[in-house]
Write a protein that holds these residues in place. Structure first.
Motif, mmCIF file in Angstrom:
data_model
loop_
_atom_site.group_PDB
_atom_site.id
_atom_site.type_symbol
_atom_site.label_atom_id
_atom_site.label_comp_id
_atom_site.label_asym_id
_atom_site.label_seq_id
_atom_site.Cartn_x
_atom_site.Cartn_y
_atom_site.Cartn_z
ATOM 1 N N ALA A 172 -20.151 -7.410 -31.809
ATOM 2 C CA ALA A 172 -21.525 -7.892 -31.592
ATOM 3 C C ALA A 172 -21.623 -8.668 -30.296
ATOM 4 O O ALA A 172 -20.628 -9.138 -29.736
ATOM 5 C CB ALA A 172 -21.958 -8.774 -32.764
ATOM 6 N N PHE A 173 -22.866 -8.853 -29.870
ATOM 7 C CA PHE A 173 -23.184 -9.635 -28.690
ATOM 8 C C PHE A 173 -22.889 -11.125 -28.984
ATOM 9 O O PHE A 173 -22.369 -11.860 -28.149
ATOM 10 C CB PHE A 173 -24.677 -9.364 -28.462
ATOM 11 N N MET A 174 -23.188 -11.570 -30.202
ATOM 12 C CA MET A 174 -22.888 -12.946 -30.633
ATOM 13 C C MET A 174 -21.528 -12.930 -31.338
ATOM 14 O O MET A 174 -21.360 -12.223 -32.332
ATOM 15 C CB MET A 174 -23.961 -13.438 -31.620
ATOM 16 N N LEU A 197 -33.416 -17.970 -23.117
ATOM 17 C CA LEU A 197 -33.619 -16.767 -22.300
ATOM 18 C C LEU A 197 -33.468 -15.502 -23.142
ATOM 19 O O LEU A 197 -34.199 -14.521 -22.937
ATOM 20 C CB LEU A 197 -32.636 -16.751 -21.121
ATOM 21 N N ILE A 198 -32.544 -15.507 -24.079
ATOM 22 C CA ILE A 198 -32.377 -14.329 -24.953
ATOM 23 C C ILE A 198 -33.624 -14.162 -25.824
ATOM 24 O O ILE A 198 -34.159 -13.064 -25.973
ATOM 25 C CB ILE A 198 -31.110 -14.450 -25.838
ATOM 26 N N VAL A 199 -34.094 -15.295 -26.388
ATOM 27 C CA VAL A 199 -35.293 -15.221 -27.234
ATOM 28 C C VAL A 199 -36.477 -14.721 -26.405
ATOM 29 O O VAL A 199 -37.213 -13.816 -26.819
ATOM 30 C CB VAL A 199 -35.607 -16.597 -27.867
ATOM 31 N N GLY A 200 -36.665 -15.282 -25.210
ATOM 32 C CA GLY A 200 -37.776 -14.848 -24.350
ATOM 33 C C GLY A 200 -37.703 -13.349 -24.089
ATOM 34 O O GLY A 200 -38.708 -12.642 -24.137
ATOM 35 N N SER A 201 -36.489 -12.863 -23.848
ATOM 36 C CA SER A 201 -36.288 -11.459 -23.513
ATOM 37 C C SER A 201 -36.565 -10.552 -24.715
ATOM 38 O O SER A 201 -37.367 -9.613 -24.645
ATOM 39 C CB SER A 201 -34.851 -11.294 -23.008
ATOM 40 N N ILE A 202 -35.901 -10.832 -25.832
ATOM 41 C CA ILE A 202 -36.051 -9.955 -27.015
ATOM 42 C C ILE A 202 -37.473 -10.045 -27.561
ATOM 43 O O ILE A 202 -38.130 -9.041 -27.822
ATOM 44 C CB ILE A 202 -35.037 -10.345 -28.122
ATOM 45 N N LEU A 203 -37.927 -11.287 -27.723
ATOM 46 C CA LEU A 203 -39.192 -11.480 -28.427
ATOM 47 C C LEU A 203 -40.397 -11.023 -27.607
ATOM 48 O O LEU A 203 -41.359 -10.479 -28.159
ATOM 49 C CB LEU A 203 -39.309 -12.963 -28.803
ATOM 50 N N SER A 204 -40.352 -11.220 -26.290
ATOM 51 C CA SER A 204 -41.515 -10.807 -25.488
ATOM 52 C C SER A 204 -41.740 -9.301 -25.651
ATOM 53 O O SER A 204 -42.873 -8.841 -25.783
ATOM 54 C CB SER A 204 -41.317 -11.171 -24.011
ATOM 55 N N LYS A 205 -40.631 -8.528 -25.691
ATOM 56 C CA LYS A 205 -40.766 -7.073 -25.834
ATOM 57 C C LYS A 205 -41.334 -6.728 -27.206
ATOM 58 O O LYS A 205 -42.208 -5.881 -27.342
ATOM 59 C CB LYS A 205 -39.398 -6.400 -25.653
ATOM 60 N N LYS A 206 -40.803 -7.393 -28.228
ATOM 61 C CA LYS A 206 -41.247 -7.082 -29.595
ATOM 62 C C LYS A 206 -42.692 -7.525 -29.819
ATOM 63 O O LYS A 206 -43.449 -6.857 -30.508
ATOM 64 C CB LYS A 206 -40.314 -7.740 -30.620
ATOM 65 N N LEU A 264 -36.090 -9.984 -14.729
ATOM 66 C CA LEU A 264 -35.277 -11.174 -15.005
ATOM 67 C C LEU A 264 -33.921 -10.777 -15.585
ATOM 68 O O LEU A 264 -32.890 -11.351 -15.219
ATOM 69 C CB LEU A 264 -36.038 -12.111 -15.968
ATOM 70 N N TYR A 265 -33.915 -9.763 -16.483
ATOM 71 C CA TYR A 265 -32.636 -9.398 -17.105
ATOM 72 C C TYR A 265 -31.646 -8.903 -16.046
ATOM 73 O O TYR A 265 -30.451 -9.233 -16.099
ATOM 74 C CB TYR A 265 -32.825 -8.355 -18.213
ATOM 75 N N ALA A 266 -32.174 -8.153 -15.061
ATOM 76 C CA ALA A 266 -31.286 -7.647 -13.994
ATOM 77 C C ALA A 266 -30.659 -8.814 -13.235
ATOM 78 O O ALA A 266 -29.473 -8.771 -12.866
ATOM 79 C CB ALA A 266 -32.081 -6.755 -13.050
ATOM 80 N N LEU A 267 -31.416 -9.888 -13.041
ATOM 81 C CA LEU A 267 -30.859 -11.075 -12.355
ATOM 82 C C LEU A 267 -29.858 -11.807 -13.237
ATOM 83 O O LEU A 267 -28.797 -12.233 -12.795
ATOM 84 C CB LEU A 267 -31.979 -12.074 -12.011
ATOM 85 N N ARG A 268 -30.233 -11.959 -14.523
ATOM 86 C CA ARG A 268 -29.346 -12.691 -15.444
ATOM 87 C C ARG A 268 -27.995 -12.013 -15.537
ATOM 88 O O ARG A 268 -26.952 -12.662 -15.616
ATOM 89 C CB ARG A 268 -29.997 -12.784 -16.827
ATOM 90 N N ASP A 269 -28.029 -10.696 -15.534
ATOM 91 C CA ASP A 269 -26.812 -9.911 -15.669
ATOM 92 C C ASP A 269 -25.796 -10.222 -14.567
ATOM 93 O O ASP A 269 -24.593 -10.163 -14.788
ATOM 94 C CB ASP A 269 -27.232 -8.429 -15.603
HETATM 95 N N1 URA Z 1 -30.971 -8.234 -25.520
HETATM 96 C C1 URA Z 1 -32.108 -8.390 -24.809
HETATM 97 O O1 URA Z 1 -33.014 -7.577 -24.867
HETATM 98 N N2 URA Z 1 -32.190 -9.472 -24.008
HETATM 99 C C2 URA Z 1 -31.223 -10.411 -23.924
HETATM 100 O O2 URA Z 1 -31.387 -11.372 -23.198
HETATM 101 C C3 URA Z 1 -30.060 -10.218 -24.668
HETATM 102 C C4 URA Z 1 -29.957 -9.119 -25.478
#
Ligand code: URA
Length: 434
Positions: free
Chosen positions: A205-207, A178-187, A163-168
Motif C-alpha cells: 500500500a501507499f500507506m 495535500l493527499i486529502v486535497g488531491s484525492i478528495l478534490s477529484k472525488k 500540483l501532483y506533478a510538482l509534488r512527485d
Molecule cells: N493519490 C492521489 O490521487 N493523490 C495523492 O496525493 C496521493 C495518492
C-alpha cells in the motif's frame, strides 16, 4: 495577494485564510504563480501541516479549478475510492454491485503509474472498452446503465494534475492535507453524493502503517462530510495480494469469475471486503440500515444482478467480452513455481509480488509506457493453505518473449513464507470510520 507572504506565513506555522488558499490555487492553475512558489508552499504544508478548515479550503479550491459534475437522476449516487493495492480488482465488483442495488455509480478512475495497472488499464484489456469517454458520454452511460468507469479527463481538477506533478519531484507527496486535497478534490468534482474510501495499509500500500492509514481515512471522511457529502472509510490490510490474480487481464478474468459464480467465494476475505464496501455505499446513499444494505448486496451478487450490470457497462463502453475470452486463451509464456517445503502459507508479500508483475510488464514506469495486458502473476495458494513439497504456489505469465521469466520466478519465490502454522486472516478490515 502576494504569493511570497503566503509561503512565509505557512513556513512560520500559521494557518492560511480561505481567500489566501483560494487565490493561491487559482493563480497557480492560471499559470500566474510559478511552479517554484507552488513547490515552496507544498513543502511548507508538508512540514507545518494544515488545520481541518485549511484542508477543506484547499480541497474546495482544487475542486473548483475545473469542471464539477452534478447529477439529476432519480436514484442516489455513490462512488468508492481505493488508495490502491496489489491485485486490487475490487472496483470491478463493488461498483456494479452497488449499481445493481439501484445506486448510480459515476466512477472516474485512473491509469496506473508504478508497480501495478489502474482500474482503467484493467478494463482496457477488454477489446473495444473505451476508458476515455468524454464527460458527456460518461454522464450518459451512468444515467442509462447505472455505472460507468472511465479515466478522469483533464477538465476535472487541473490544479491537482499540475500540483501532483510538482509534488512527485519535490518530495512533497507524503503530506496528509495535500493527499486529502488531491484525492478528495477529484472525488468531489465527480459529484457523487456518497463517497466510500478503502484506505489500505501495509507492504503493498501507499500507506505503510495502520496509524497513517487511519489518519488519512479520518481526514478523507471529515473532509467529504465538510463538503456536504455522506462518507465512510474502511482501513484495510494490504500486506497480501487481494485474491489470486495480479496483473491486468487476469484481474478482470478473476472479477468476472467472482461475478459469475460468487457462491463458493462469497466469504473469501477480498470478496467479503467488496460486499462490505458496496454495502456502505448502498446504506449511506439510500439511507437504509447497514444490515439491510448487506443483505441486499449479497442477494444482488448471488442472483447475478451485479454481473448483468458489469456486462451492461462493458457493452456501453464498446467492450466485447467474447473477444476478451479469446484474448485470455492466446498463447503466453508461463513459468510455475512450487513449494520447496511442507507447511502452511503464512505470508505472501504483496510488494514483492507487485514488483514481479511489474517486471513482467503489468505496470508502467512513465505515463507513455505500454502495458502487456496478459502479463502478471496468478497465485495457486492463499494465506493459510497447506502445501507440501512440489505443490504449485504461483504461475507467472507474459506475452512477447520469455526473457526475464526465470529471474522473475526466483524473485516471486521470495514473496512466500511457509511455516508450520498460521497465516489465515478472517477479515481484511482493520478499522471502520463512519
Ligand atoms: N493519490 C492521489 O490521487 N493523490 C495523492 O496525493 C496521493 C495518492
Amino acid at each position: 495577494m502576494i504569493a511570497k507572504l503566503i509561503i512565509d506565513k505557512k513556513r512560520e506555522g500559521r494557518a492560511l485564510g480561505s481567500a489566501e488558499i483560494r487565490e493561491f490555487i487559482e493563480g497557480f492553475t492560471a499559470g500566474e504563480i510559478p511552479d517554484y512558489q507552488m513547490s515552496a508552499l507544498a513543502m511548507a504544508i508538508c512540514c507545518r501541516g494544515m488545520t481541518e478548515r485549511e484542508t477543506a479550503d484547499l480541497t474546495d479550491a482544487m475542486m473548483r479549478s475545473g469542471r464539477c459534475l452534478d447529477w439529476t437522476l432519480d436514484i442516489p449516487t455513490a462512488d468508492k475510492h481505493s488508495t490502491g493495492g496489489v491485485g486490487d480488482k475490487l472496483s470491478l465488483i463493488v461498483q456494479p454491485l452497488a449499481a445493481a442495488c439501484a445506486v448510480a455509480v459515476p466512477s472516474l478512475t485512473g491509469r496506473g503509474l508504478g508497480l501495478t495497472g489502474g482500474t482503467a488499464d484493467k478494463l482496457e484489456t477488454i477489446p473495444g472498452y473505451n476508458a476515455s469517454l468524454s464527460l458527456d458520454d460518461f454522464q450518459r452511460v451512468v444515467s442509462d446503465v447505472g455505472v460507468s468507469m472511465t479515466v478522469q479527463t483533464g477538465e476535472i481538477t487541473p490544479a491537482d494534475k499540475k500540483l501532483y506533478a510538482l509534488r512527485d519531484v519535490t518530495g512533497t507527496v507524503a503530506s496528509i492535507p495535500l493527499i486529502v486535497g488531491s484525492i478528495l478534490s477529484k472525488k468531489l468534482a465527480e459529484g457523487a453524493s456518497t463517497l466510500v474510501f478503502d484506505v489500505k495499509w501495509g507492504l503493498g500500500a501507499f500507506m505503510k502503517t495502520k496509524e497513517d492509514a487511519c489518519e488519512l481515512a479520518r481526514a478523507l471522511v471529515s473532509g467529504a462530510k465538510a463538503a456536504g457529502r455522506k462518507a465512510a472509510a474502511l482501513v484495510t490490510d494490504m500486506n497480501t495480494p487481494l485474491g489470486r490474480a495480479i496483473g491486468n487481464a487476469n484481474e478482470v478474468a478473476e472479477a468476472l469469475d467472482i461475478l459469475k459464480n460468487p457462491e463458493p467465494v462469497a466469504d473469501r476475505a477480498d470478496v467479503a471486503l467488496s460486499i462490505e464496501l458496496s454495502s456502505l455505499m448502498v446504506s449511506l446513499a439510500k439511507e437504509i440500515p447497514l444490515d439491510e444494505a448487506r443483505a441486499l448486496c449479497r442477494e444482488k451478487l448471488l442472483d447475478g444482478s451485479a454481473l448483468e450490470k458489469f456486462k451492461a457497462m462493458v457493452a456501453a463502453h464498446g467492450g466485447d467480452l467474447d473477444k476478451f475470452a479469446k484474448l485470455l486463451e492466446q498463447p503466453k509464456f508461463k513459468f510455475k513455481i512450487q513449494a520447496m517445503r511442507s507447511g502452511v502459507v503464512s505470508a505472501i508479500d504483496a510488494e514483492k509480488v507487485a514488483r514481479v508483475a511489474f517486471k513482467l510488464g503489468a505496470g508502467r514506469e512513465k505515463a507513455s509506457d505500454t502495458i502487456d495486458p496478459l502479463a502478471g502473476v496468478t497465485l495457486d495458494v492463499q494465506l493459510g493453505d497447506k502445501v507440501s513439497i512440489g505443490s504449485p504456489l504461483a504461475t507467472l505469465e507474459k506475452s512477447g518473449c520469455p526473457d526475464g521469466l526465470e529471474s522473475a520466478a526466483a524473485d516471486l519465490f521470495k514473496a512466500f513464507t511457509i511455516s508450520p502454522s498460521g497465516g489465515k486472516i478472517d477479515s481484511l478490515i482493520f478499522e471502520r470510520i463512519v
